[in-house]
Write a protein that holds these residues in place. Structure first.
Motif, PDB file in Angstrom:
ATOM      1  N   PHE A  82       0.832  -1.211   0.000  1.00 51.51           N
ATOM      2  CA  PHE A  82       0.000   0.000   0.000  1.00 51.51           C
ATOM      3  C   PHE A  82       0.863   1.257   0.000  1.00 51.51           C
ATOM      4  CE2 PHE A  82       0.935   0.384   4.441  1.00 51.51           C
ATOM      5  CZ  PHE A  82       0.458   1.619   4.887  1.00 51.51           C
ATOM      6  N   GLN A  83       2.142   1.105   0.318  1.00 52.68           N
ATOM      7  CA  GLN A  83       3.067   2.235   0.255  1.00 52.68           C
ATOM      8  C   GLN A  83       3.819   2.303  -1.069  1.00 52.68           C
ATOM      9  OE1 GLN A  83       5.192   0.999   3.775  1.00 52.68           O
ATOM     10  NE2 GLN A  83       4.218   2.584   5.036  1.00 52.68           N
ATOM     11  N   GLY A  84       3.496   1.380  -1.986  1.00 50.70           N
ATOM     12  CA  GLY A  84       4.090   1.409  -3.318  1.00 50.70           C
ATOM     13  C   GLY A  84       5.398   0.684  -3.462  1.00 50.70           C
ATOM     14  N   ASN A  85       5.765  -0.141  -2.485  1.00 50.29           N
ATOM     15  CA  ASN A  85       7.028  -0.873  -2.542  1.00 50.29           C
ATOM     16  C   ASN A  85       6.798  -2.297  -3.049  1.00 50.29           C
ATOM     17  OD1 ASN A  85       8.442   1.325  -1.312  1.00 50.29           O
ATOM     18  ND2 ASN A  85       7.625   0.666   0.675  1.00 50.29           N
ATOM     19  N   PRO A  86       7.701  -2.812  -3.885  1.00 49.96           N
ATOM     20  CA  PRO A  86       7.530  -4.179  -4.380  1.00 49.96           C
ATOM     21  C   PRO A  86       7.733  -5.197  -3.266  1.00 49.96           C
ATOM     22  CG  PRO A  86       9.636  -3.283  -5.106  1.00 49.96           C
ATOM     23  CD  PRO A  86       8.900  -2.153  -4.464  1.00 49.96           C
ATOM     24  N   TYR A 134      -0.756 -12.571   2.381  1.00 48.50           N
ATOM     25  CA  TYR A 134      -1.295 -11.611   1.425  1.00 48.50           C
ATOM     26  C   TYR A 134      -0.875 -10.214   1.869  1.00 48.50           C
ATOM     27  CZ  TYR A 134      -4.976 -11.616   5.059  1.00 48.50           C
ATOM     28  OH  TYR A 134      -5.659 -11.578   6.258  1.00 48.50           O
ATOM     29  N   ARG A 135      -0.981  -9.239   0.975  1.00 48.20           N
ATOM     30  CA  ARG A 135      -0.512  -7.888   1.288  1.00 48.20           C
ATOM     31  C   ARG A 135      -1.335  -7.266   2.416  1.00 48.20           C
ATOM     32  NH1 ARG A 135      -0.963  -5.184  -4.374  1.00 48.20           N
ATOM     33  NH2 ARG A 135      -2.387  -6.956  -4.633  1.00 48.20           N
ATOM     34  N   LEU A 136      -0.626  -6.600   3.306  1.00 52.49           N
ATOM     35  CA  LEU A 136      -1.250  -5.939   4.444  1.00 52.49           C
ATOM     36  C   LEU A 136      -0.948  -4.447   4.388  1.00 52.49           C
ATOM     37  CD1 LEU A 136      -0.138  -8.470   7.217  1.00 52.49           C
ATOM     38  CD2 LEU A 136      -2.365  -8.372   6.075  1.00 52.49           C
ATOM     39  N   LEU A 194      -8.657   1.306   3.606  1.00 51.05           N
ATOM     40  CA  LEU A 194      -9.184   0.031   4.083  1.00 51.05           C
ATOM     41  C   LEU A 194      -9.792  -0.772   2.934  1.00 51.05           C
ATOM     42  CD1 LEU A 194     -10.196  -2.065   6.138  1.00 51.05           C
ATOM     43  CD2 LEU A 194     -12.152  -0.552   6.590  1.00 51.05           C
ATOM     44  N   LYS A 195     -10.576  -0.112   2.104  1.00 50.70           N
ATOM     45  CA  LYS A 195     -11.206  -0.807   0.980  1.00 50.70           C
ATOM     46  C   LYS A 195     -10.155  -1.324  -0.002  1.00 50.70           C
ATOM     47  CE  LYS A 195     -15.653   1.575   1.315  1.00 50.70           C
ATOM     48  NZ  LYS A 195     -16.663   2.422   0.654  1.00 50.70           N
ATOM     49  N   TYR A 196      -9.101  -0.558  -0.187  1.00 52.13           N
ATOM     50  CA  TYR A 196      -8.014  -1.024  -1.054  1.00 52.13           C
ATOM     51  C   TYR A 196      -7.310  -2.223  -0.416  1.00 52.13           C
ATOM     52  CZ  TYR A 196      -8.040   2.695  -4.601  1.00 52.13           C
ATOM     53  OH  TYR A 196      -8.366   3.512  -5.653  1.00 52.13           O
ATOM     54  N   ALA A 197      -7.173  -2.225   0.913  1.00 52.32           N
ATOM     55  CA  ALA A 197      -6.532  -3.352   1.594  1.00 52.32           C
ATOM     56  C   ALA A 197      -7.355  -4.626   1.412  1.00 52.32           C
ATOM     57  CB  ALA A 197      -6.352  -3.038   3.079  1.00 52.32           C
ATOM     58  N   ASP A 221      -6.838   1.479  -9.956  1.00 53.35           N
ATOM     59  CA  ASP A 221      -5.485   1.665  -9.432  1.00 53.35           C
ATOM     60  C   ASP A 221      -4.722   0.354  -9.253  1.00 53.35           C
ATOM     61  OD1 ASP A 221      -5.804   4.430  -9.281  1.00 53.35           O
ATOM     62  OD2 ASP A 221      -6.612   4.342  -7.239  1.00 53.35           O
ATOM     63  N   LEU A 222      -5.444  -0.736  -8.989  1.00 53.94           N
ATOM     64  CA  LEU A 222      -4.786  -1.984  -8.606  1.00 53.94           C
ATOM     65  C   LEU A 222      -4.942  -3.106  -9.625  1.00 53.94           C
ATOM     66  CD1 LEU A 222      -5.871  -2.058  -4.835  1.00 53.94           C
ATOM     67  CD2 LEU A 222      -3.765  -1.115  -5.812  1.00 53.94           C
ATOM     68  N   GLY A 223      -5.812  -2.926 -10.615  1.00 54.46           N
ATOM     69  CA  GLY A 223      -6.054  -3.984 -11.574  1.00 54.46           C
ATOM     70  C   GLY A 223      -7.227  -4.862 -11.174  1.00 54.46           C
TER      71      GLY A 223
END
Length: 407
Positions: free
Chosen positions: A55-59, A117-119, A137-140, A202-204
């Motif tokens: 969520f911070q844009g890091n791979p 999974y991504r947090l 939150l919704k993006y998470a 934004d996320l696909g």
């Protein structure tokens, strides 16, 4: 030899018959009891299934752990698979949280998988527990769905390596993991774009991120362990996936019926409305999808004073899954203990048919009426599906040795 004669009405040409047996309805295996010893279990840890941006844009690389009976010891050519998803508010938690449950399931004969999974989202915001960044939150939630979908595609890609039966995949999720499991099972992209607006831009897409595998899949069952849904209307009759919910009646994080996430009533920062297992159960019962709900009368969020976390709960969901593997599912809502052993076999089910059966179909191809004659040496049930040449299901019946029907 028992004979059954079935008259098949008004079907199109080019039909394919698929008789379904229940290869995993075996005494001892896939039950709440141990079948294999600890030393018989193989553990493949930190297997990377994909990568994406935090969520911070890091791979970040995303991994899963697999636990399963040793391939030399286990004679089965394929095994059902259970994927476990941890909770943690989409800010914490790890696949290792589910390791003990995975090992129990592997010792019962399953391929058991725990997934990272991504947090991450700004859960605190400007201060106080109800000032979190709701778009984040919704993006998470959306990222978790993407990643779990990707992990399932990865397992299908690697199915031959682990002898995974891709038609017998189950999801078990705790808390936010339960929420993720429900949405992976029932939510399509249109519903995701409505309930989690803006995320796909934004996320696909929910089913094409995190890795490049493009397998489709159908889940055989879901266990929702103190989780909720964003909307019960996404549960539709065209996705008849059975579900077990286990929940505490005093849960203040995930509502038992419906309410705000974390019970947050900040009108200036409205948290999402969630629908708990009472609402989910009602929806599924009304549309005719098998569903079971088990409540702890004094339970809080994922804490059940009367339903032991390490004994009763894994036994409950394992036997729910074993019942599905045996072709059985009940719809009921119960308080407190509601567990029957499934070590010998599921209570009412059709067992695996080990004796051969024969069938004749005529005329074939046909334009209108088709006659089907089936002979088999069993008193158990057989499920038969009829598919047209496009693969579309046109008929289905389950019958015993003294029953017949018209499709």
């Amino acid at each position: 030899m028992k004979n059954i004669f079935i008259f098949v009405c008004l079907l199109t040409a080019g039909l394919v018959i698929k008789a379904q047996t229940f290869p995993y309805c075996k005494a001892g295996l896939f039950s709440e009891q141990t079948y294999y010893s600890d030393i018989s279990i193989t553990h493949d840890l930190n297997v990377v299934y994909g990568s994406n941006l935090t969520f911070q844009g890091n791979p970040i690389d995303l991994a899963l752990d697999l636990h399963y009976p040793n391939l030399i010891i286990d004679p089965l050519p394929l095994r059902p698979t259970i994927i476990l998803l941890h909770g943690g508010g989409f800010t914490s938690g790890s696949k290792s949280d589910m390791t003990n449950y995975c090992v129990k399931l592997a010792r019962a004969g399953y391929v058991a998988v725990s997934v990272d999974y991504r947090l991450g989202w700004d859960a605190i915001g400007g201060g106080g527990s109800c000032n979190g960044n709701i778009p984040q939150l919704k993006y998470a939630i959306y990222r978790a769905i993407q990643d779990v979908n990707a992990s399932i595609r990865f397992l299908i890609e690697k199915a031959s390596d682990y002898r995974i039966d891709t038609s017998s995949i189950f999801l078990v999720g705790q808390s936010e993991g339960g929420m993720t499991a429900i949405h992976c099972a029932y939510m399509n992209q249109v519903e995701a774009d409505t309930l989690l607006a803006g995320a796909s831009a934004d996320l696909g897409k929910i089913d094409s991120a995190t890795n490049t595998y493009f397998h489709t899949y159908h889940l055989k069952g879901i266990v929702n362990w103190c989780g909720t849904a964003l909307d019960t209307n996404m549960i539709a009759i065209d996705q008849p996936i059975p579900l077990l919910s286990i929940h505490g009646l005093f849960d203040s994080i995930m509502p038992v019926e419906f309410g705000r996430y974390y019970n947050c009533q900040n009108v200036n920062n409205p948290y999402p409305i969630l629908y708990g297992p009472k609402s989910v159960y009602k929806r599924m019962k009304n549309i005719g999808i098998c569903s079971e709900a088990n409540f702890d009368a004094n339970g809080a969020h994922c804490f059940f004073p009367s339903l032991e976390e390490t004994v009763y709960i894994p036994a409950k969901f394992t036997c729910f899954i074993k019942n599905l593997l045996c072709g059985n599912c009940i719809t009921e809502s119960k308080l407190s203990y509601n567990q029957k052993s499934c070590v010998e076999a599921a209570p009412v089910g059709a067992k695996d048919i080990s004796e051969p059966y024969e069938w004749q179909l005529f005329p074939n191809p046909a334009e209108k009426d088709i006659q089907l004659h089936v002979s088999f040496r069993t008193t158990q049930s057989i499920s038969i599906e009829l598919l047209d040449i496009t693969g579309k299901k046109t008929g289905h019946i389950i019958f015993g040795h003294s029953r017949a029907g018209c499709f």
